[in-house]
Design a protein around this motif. Structure first.
Motif, mmCIF file in Angstrom:
data_model
loop_
_atom_site.group_PDB
_atom_site.id
_atom_site.type_symbol
_atom_site.label_atom_id
_atom_site.label_comp_id
_atom_site.label_asym_id
_atom_site.label_seq_id
_atom_site.Cartn_x
_atom_site.Cartn_y
_atom_site.Cartn_z
ATOM 1 N N GLN A 163 0.819 -1.207 0.000
ATOM 2 C CA GLN A 163 0.000 0.000 0.000
ATOM 3 C C GLN A 163 0.860 1.267 0.000
ATOM 4 O OE1 GLN A 163 -1.979 -1.364 3.612
ATOM 5 N NE2 GLN A 163 -3.959 -1.176 2.555
ATOM 6 N N MET A 164 2.048 1.165 0.618
ATOM 7 C CA MET A 164 2.910 2.328 0.765
ATOM 8 C C MET A 164 4.289 2.045 0.140
ATOM 9 S SD MET A 164 0.630 4.018 2.370
ATOM 10 C CE MET A 164 1.500 5.517 2.809
ATOM 11 N N HIS A 165 5.072 3.116 0.046
ATOM 12 C CA HIS A 165 6.414 2.978 -0.542
ATOM 13 C C HIS A 165 7.350 3.981 0.117
ATOM 14 C CE1 HIS A 165 9.414 2.104 -3.660
ATOM 15 N NE2 HIS A 165 9.660 3.421 -3.670
ATOM 16 N N CYS A 166 8.567 3.557 0.446
ATOM 17 C CA CYS A 166 9.572 4.463 0.993
ATOM 18 C C CYS A 166 10.458 4.920 -0.159
ATOM 19 C CB CYS A 166 10.412 3.772 2.062
ATOM 20 S SG CYS A 166 11.718 4.852 2.733
ATOM 21 N N ASP A 167 10.305 6.202 -0.527
ATOM 22 C CA ASP A 167 11.081 6.745 -1.644
ATOM 23 C C ASP A 167 12.555 6.878 -1.278
ATOM 24 O OD1 ASP A 167 9.497 6.897 -3.806
ATOM 25 O OD2 ASP A 167 9.016 9.028 -3.661
ATOM 26 N N THR A 168 12.839 6.918 0.021
ATOM 27 C CA THR A 168 14.242 7.033 0.441
ATOM 28 C C THR A 168 14.968 5.708 0.285
ATOM 29 O OG1 THR A 168 13.597 8.706 2.073
ATOM 30 C CG2 THR A 168 15.780 7.698 2.318
ATOM 31 N N LEU A 221 5.900 -1.333 1.126
ATOM 32 C CA LEU A 221 5.432 -1.625 2.484
ATOM 33 C C LEU A 221 3.906 -1.714 2.533
ATOM 34 C CD1 LEU A 221 7.646 1.073 4.245
ATOM 35 C CD2 LEU A 221 8.097 -1.392 4.249
ATOM 36 N N CYS A 222 3.416 -2.485 3.491
ATOM 37 C CA CYS A 222 2.001 -2.408 3.852
ATOM 38 C C CYS A 222 1.887 -1.385 4.980
ATOM 39 C CB CYS A 222 1.469 -3.771 4.297
ATOM 40 S SG CYS A 222 2.258 -4.418 5.800
ATOM 41 N N LYS A 223 0.701 -0.906 5.253
ATOM 42 C CA LYS A 223 0.543 0.132 6.279
ATOM 43 C C LYS A 223 1.017 -0.355 7.646
ATOM 44 C CE LYS A 223 -3.181 2.834 4.184
ATOM 45 N NZ LYS A 223 -4.562 3.352 4.364
ATOM 46 N N ALA A 224 0.829 -1.634 7.939
ATOM 47 C CA ALA A 224 1.197 -2.166 9.250
ATOM 48 C C ALA A 224 2.705 -2.166 9.460
ATOM 49 C CB ALA A 224 0.649 -3.578 9.422
ATOM 50 N N CYS A 225 3.473 -2.217 8.404
ATOM 51 C CA CYS A 225 4.937 -2.330 8.517
ATOM 52 C C CYS A 225 5.650 -0.995 8.404
ATOM 53 C CB CYS A 225 5.467 -3.282 7.458
ATOM 54 S SG CYS A 225 4.977 -5.018 7.716
ATOM 55 N N ILE A 267 7.796 8.441 3.180
ATOM 56 C CA ILE A 267 6.773 7.415 2.956
ATOM 57 C C ILE A 267 5.650 8.034 2.122
ATOM 58 C CG2 ILE A 267 5.214 5.785 4.037
ATOM 59 C CD1 ILE A 267 8.164 5.247 4.577
ATOM 60 N N VAL A 268 5.334 7.400 0.958
ATOM 61 C CA VAL A 268 4.280 7.878 0.068
ATOM 62 C C VAL A 268 3.398 6.693 -0.306
ATOM 63 C CG1 VAL A 268 5.722 9.750 -0.869
ATOM 64 C CG2 VAL A 268 5.702 7.501 -1.989
ATOM 65 N N ASP A 269 2.181 7.035 -0.858
ATOM 66 C CA ASP A 269 1.345 5.963 -1.401
ATOM 67 C C ASP A 269 2.103 5.237 -2.505
ATOM 68 O OD1 ASP A 269 -0.696 6.510 0.304
ATOM 69 O OD2 ASP A 269 -1.792 7.801 -1.108
ATOM 70 N N PHE A 270 1.818 3.961 -2.640
ATOM 71 C CA PHE A 270 2.546 3.148 -3.630
ATOM 72 C C PHE A 270 2.403 3.713 -5.047
ATOM 73 C CE2 PHE A 270 2.758 -0.431 -6.630
ATOM 74 C CZ PHE A 270 4.038 -0.883 -6.335
ATOM 75 N N THR A 303 9.641 11.442 -5.169
ATOM 76 C CA THR A 303 10.619 12.179 -4.382
ATOM 77 C C THR A 303 12.011 11.876 -4.894
ATOM 78 O OG1 THR A 303 9.181 11.995 -2.447
ATOM 79 C CG2 THR A 303 11.500 12.580 -2.054
ATOM 80 N N THR A 304 12.777 12.908 -5.019
ATOM 81 C CA THR A 304 14.150 12.724 -5.484
ATOM 82 C C THR A 304 14.946 11.951 -4.452
ATOM 83 O OG1 THR A 304 14.073 14.812 -6.698
ATOM 84 C CG2 THR A 304 16.255 13.891 -6.215
ATOM 85 N N THR A 305 15.634 10.920 -4.891
ATOM 86 C CA THR A 305 16.434 10.100 -3.989
ATOM 87 C C THR A 305 17.882 10.550 -4.080
ATOM 88 O OG1 THR A 305 14.966 8.222 -4.377
ATOM 89 C CG2 THR A 305 17.134 7.753 -3.424
ATOM 90 N N TYR A 306 18.358 11.156 -2.981
ATOM 91 C CA TYR A 306 19.746 11.622 -2.969
ATOM 92 C C TYR A 306 20.680 10.456 -2.677
ATOM 93 C CZ TYR A 306 17.982 16.396 -2.957
ATOM 94 O OH TYR A 306 17.364 17.563 -3.293
ATOM 95 N N PRO A 307 21.873 10.471 -3.237
ATOM 96 C CA PRO A 307 22.819 9.377 -2.972
ATOM 97 C C PRO A 307 23.427 9.496 -1.583
ATOM 98 C CG PRO A 307 23.853 11.026 -4.368
ATOM 99 C CD PRO A 307 22.421 11.436 -4.216
#
Length: 564
Positions: free
Chosen positions: A22-27, A32-36, A51-54, A60-64
């Motif tokens: 359901q979710m995604h960590c752009d970093t 991820l699911c909401k519970a995790c 953390i954004v919706d999937f 979001t820009t991912t910095y190195p």
């Protein structure tokens, strides 16, 4: 069914591996699911997790991550060190005085460059490579055809030889039969005479036997024999058989008599292809070795063609064979080394050819001004390539690309133009200069000459204008050469036959001054070649830069060496 590998299942959480994403960590780029979500954030509190919706992942820009500080992300870029840097790097004074930029700005520039390169790859380079593949495949197909035609020509020539050998064998065998019959008839006549004598001798013997066995004295006295006649034994007729003395067969000499292949080559040209254009580089192929002009040109050999009328044209089939034509309907192929006639071809219409040329594949081409056609001779069969309306073809040449260039006059001789043909298809027409003025002077005469230089310039001898007119491949005027002030006979420059060589020299006959002008590819005069008596007219050069010059009135072709 394994939820991580099955293409038929929905996407599962990367942590629990059971719940639907359901979710995604752009970093961290983790699903991820909401519970995790909480467990994921608490597992690494040193990073600012986004953390954004999937469905909004990668927004979001991912910095190195910084290579020097594990917990830091790089948001700046040091141009001097050419590396991303974090805040801690800047605080450590490692990049003091260096030019810094925001990493996002560098990324935008990098993205533009990548997009530009992608466009070049997709819309320019990739189609160009496809065109190259198509070109190579087409040339391979053409090579298959041309080499097949070449093999057919050799086979046909072999068949011609076999026919001539068969004729020669039949002729010799017929001569043997005549000799045999003559000798047999002579012996038979002699035999008949001896058999007659034998019969007479036998009768004589019988008469003597009757007289000797008789008691009649008168019979004995009546016996008279001509013994001196029979004692004169007949002469013996001796026969002598003719001998066949075969000429020794030397492989090398036989090869020269039969014909030889000119050398082939495979060269590479890094400028042979160009981006987004089908045209080849003007200097096609590798550059030839530089050759200097001889101080004194020398006549290597002279071929007597046997024409009764004037001789006008010559075209090189190879360095060993030349085609000629004159003021009649017969075109002749000669061996240069032996000076012997190899073949004769009569024009289809019975008219005399205005001009002749040889194609890259070795076929003879001729123009028929009266019939308004351009024709090609393949395996001694004449085929019509071009038929004109309201125009009369005169000079013709075959180009390095395999096209035909034809110079033609309009009916009534009021206009002149040069037309490029691929097969029977018109590709280009050259008639006027940039100011709209005619490039060439119309002429009522049948004989007009044209050739292509190594740099793809088109060169025409314009006798009416007393000039050599040279245009580039696109038909734009480059220069006009109107002769040199110190002409041998100080007569008006009157160009006739024209040709070029491996050095991009342009050579043209000067009819009135009985010489040949040699100029460079930019129209600068280099020297004369004195042709002597005989009225020079047509000319051509072979692959080894030997010059072949027609002596119109003498009906001869001279082979001249003029380069070192």
């Amino acid at each position: 069914m394994d939820p991580r590998t099955s293409a038929q299942d929905v996407m599962r959480c990367d942590l629990c591996e059971t719940a639907v994403v359901q979710m995604h960590c752009d970093t961290c780029l983790v699903n991820l699911c909401k519970a995790c979500v909480g467990e994921h954030i608490s597992a690494d509190l040193s990073r600012p997790h986004k953390i954004v919706d999937f469905k909004d992942r990668t927004s979001t820009t991912t910095y190195p991550a910084c290579t020097s500080h594990d917990t830091e992300l790089c948001e700046m870029y040091c141009k001097q060190c050419d590396i991303p840097v974090c805040i801690s790097c800047l605080a450590s004074n490692q990049h003091l005085g260096h030019e810094l930029s925001k990493l996002l700005q560098i990324l935008e520039e990098k993205k533009k460059l990548i997009i530009k390169e992608q466009f070049e790859l997709k819309d320019i380079i990739y189609p160009t490579y496809l065109d190259i593949v198509s070109d190579i495949q087409n040339r391979m197909s053409q090579l298959e055809k041309e080499f097949g035609d070449l093999s057919t020509v050799i086979t046909k020539h072999g068949e011609d030889w076999n026919r001539e050998i068969d004729k020669l064998v039949k002729k010799l065998k017929a001569e043997v039969d005549v000799m045999k019959n003559t000798q047999l008839q002579t012996l038979q006549k002699h035999l008949d005479e001896i058999n007659k004598s034998i019969s007479e001798i036998k009768n004589e013997i019988d008469s003597v036997d009757v007289a000797v066995n008789s008691n009649d004295i008168s019979k004995l006295f009546s016996v008279t024999s001509d013994m001196s006649r029979y004692r004169n034994i007949p002469e013996k007729i001796l026969t002598q058989l003719p001998r066949f003395i075969p000429a020794r067969i030397y492989g090398e000499e036989l090869s020269k008599m039969f014909g030889a292949l000119s050398s082939s080559s495979l060269t590479s040209d890094k400028h042979g292809y160009s981006m987004k254009t089908p045209q080849k580089s003007p200097e096609a192929g590798s550059s030839p070795p530089v050759k200097q002009l001889l101080d004194e040109p020398e006549t290597v050999t002279t071929i007597n063609t046997g024409y009764r009328d004037n001789l006008y044209n010559v075209a090189c089939l190879s360095d060993e064979e030349i085609w000629t034509s004159g003021n009649n309907s017969t075109m002749k192929l000669f061996s240069i080394n032996q000076g012997s006639l190899l073949k004769s071809i009569t024009t289809k219409s019975g008219n005399w050819p205005s001009n002749i040329a040889v194609t890259k594949s070795g076929d003879l081409v001729y123009t028929d001004c009266d019939d308004k056609t351009v024709n090609i001779v393949k395996n001694e069969k004449i085929g019509e390539v071009i038929r004109l309306q309201n125009w009369k073809p005169k000079g013709v040449c075959s180009t390095s690309s395999g096209d035909l260039l034809v110079i033609m006059d309009s009916d009534g001789n009021k206009q002149t133009k040069v037309v490029r043909y691929s097969g029977s298809t018109e590709k280009q027409s050259i008639q006027f200069d940039s100011k709209g003025k005619p490039l060439y002077s119309p002429s009522p005469y049948y004989l007009r000459y044209i050739t292509e230089n190594r740099n793809l310039d088109i060169c025409v001898s314009d006798d009416r204008a007393s000039a050599v007119v040279v245009v580039n491949q696109a038909g734009k005027l480059r220069f006009r050469y109107t002769g040199h002030t110190t002409a041998p006979k100080n007569e008006l420059f009157d160009p006739r036959g024209i040709t070029t060589d491996s050095q991009s020299h342009i050579l043209t006959v000067d009819y009135y001054n009985a010489c040949i002008h040699i100029i460079d590819q930019d129209g600068q005069f280099l020297r004369y070649i004195d042709c002597g008596p005989g009225v020079p007219w047509g000319l051509c050069t072979g692959t080894k830069d030997n010059l072949f010059v027609v002596q119109c009135v003498n009906k001869q072709v001279k082979k001249i060496k003029y380069l070192k």
